[in-house]
Structures are given as structure tokens and as C-alpha cells.
Scaffold this active site. Sequence first.
Site, mmCIF file in Angstrom:
data_model
loop_
_atom_site.group_PDB
_atom_site.id
_atom_site.type_symbol
_atom_site.label_atom_id
_atom_site.label_comp_id
_atom_site.label_asym_id
_atom_site.label_seq_id
_atom_site.Cartn_x
_atom_site.Cartn_y
_atom_site.Cartn_z
ATOM 1 N N ARG A 7 -15.612 -33.770 -26.407
ATOM 2 C CA ARG A 7 -16.307 -33.184 -27.063
ATOM 3 C C ARG A 7 -17.637 -33.399 -26.321
ATOM 4 O O ARG A 7 -18.818 -32.303 -26.714
ATOM 5 C CB ARG A 7 -16.382 -34.969 -27.835
ATOM 6 C CG ARG A 7 -15.565 -35.070 -28.807
ATOM 7 C CD ARG A 7 -15.604 -36.225 -29.222
ATOM 8 N NE ARG A 7 -15.939 -37.758 -28.536
ATOM 9 C CZ ARG A 7 -16.767 -38.863 -28.041
ATOM 10 N NH1 ARG A 7 -16.990 -38.887 -29.562
ATOM 11 N NH2 ARG A 7 -16.001 -39.383 -27.301
ATOM 12 N N ASN A 60 -13.649 -36.958 -32.305
ATOM 13 C CA ASN A 60 -12.629 -37.001 -32.368
ATOM 14 C C ASN A 60 -11.735 -38.100 -33.682
ATOM 15 O O ASN A 60 -12.704 -38.585 -34.622
ATOM 16 C CB ASN A 60 -12.995 -38.859 -31.409
ATOM 17 C CG ASN A 60 -12.413 -38.689 -30.213
ATOM 18 O OD1 ASN A 60 -12.439 -37.086 -29.570
ATOM 19 N ND2 ASN A 60 -12.528 -39.338 -28.890
#
Length: 90
Positions: A20, A38
Site C-alpha cells: 500500500r 487492504n
Amino acid sequence: MSAVRVVALVSGHVQGVGYRWSARQAATARGLAGSATNLPDGRVEVVLEGPEDDVRAVLAELSGPRAPGSVTGVESRDEPVRAVSGFTVG
């Protein structure tokens, strides 16, 4: 150049490996807005919004050789632009 919004679902070993944050770095380097989150099923959702050429370039980087972890697939779809600002990691 017109703005676009793309939502990408990234599969593979992409959680717990800095994925990320890598997506955020690639997006902010090109001045894009969006998010990287996520998902409960192990995928990462990446939202990119900004100039089309920059969005497509970052989209290509999501499964590129410098992507952390092990990407097995990227599914993407275009959505209407929402004029968001900043890039969040969730």
C-alpha cells in the site's frame, strides 16, 4: 488532459509487505489522488484519480518488477471522477 478514476484490485501476496505504501509513493510522485486499502480477502484495492496518462502509468507499476510482494493479478475498472484530494492508506 482530462482526469480519470480507476479502481484496481490487486491479488497475490500483497498484504504485510509494504504494498500500500509503495502504491501511495508511486501515485503521489505523479500528483495523483486516491487510496490503497487492504481487503479482507487478501487483496489490496488501489484507487487512482488524476490525469489519464499518469493514472495509466501508475496502474502499470502496480504489477511491475518494483512492486513489493508477489502480484498475481490486477483487475481494474474505470469509475466517474469524484474530484478527491490526497492519498490515503487504510
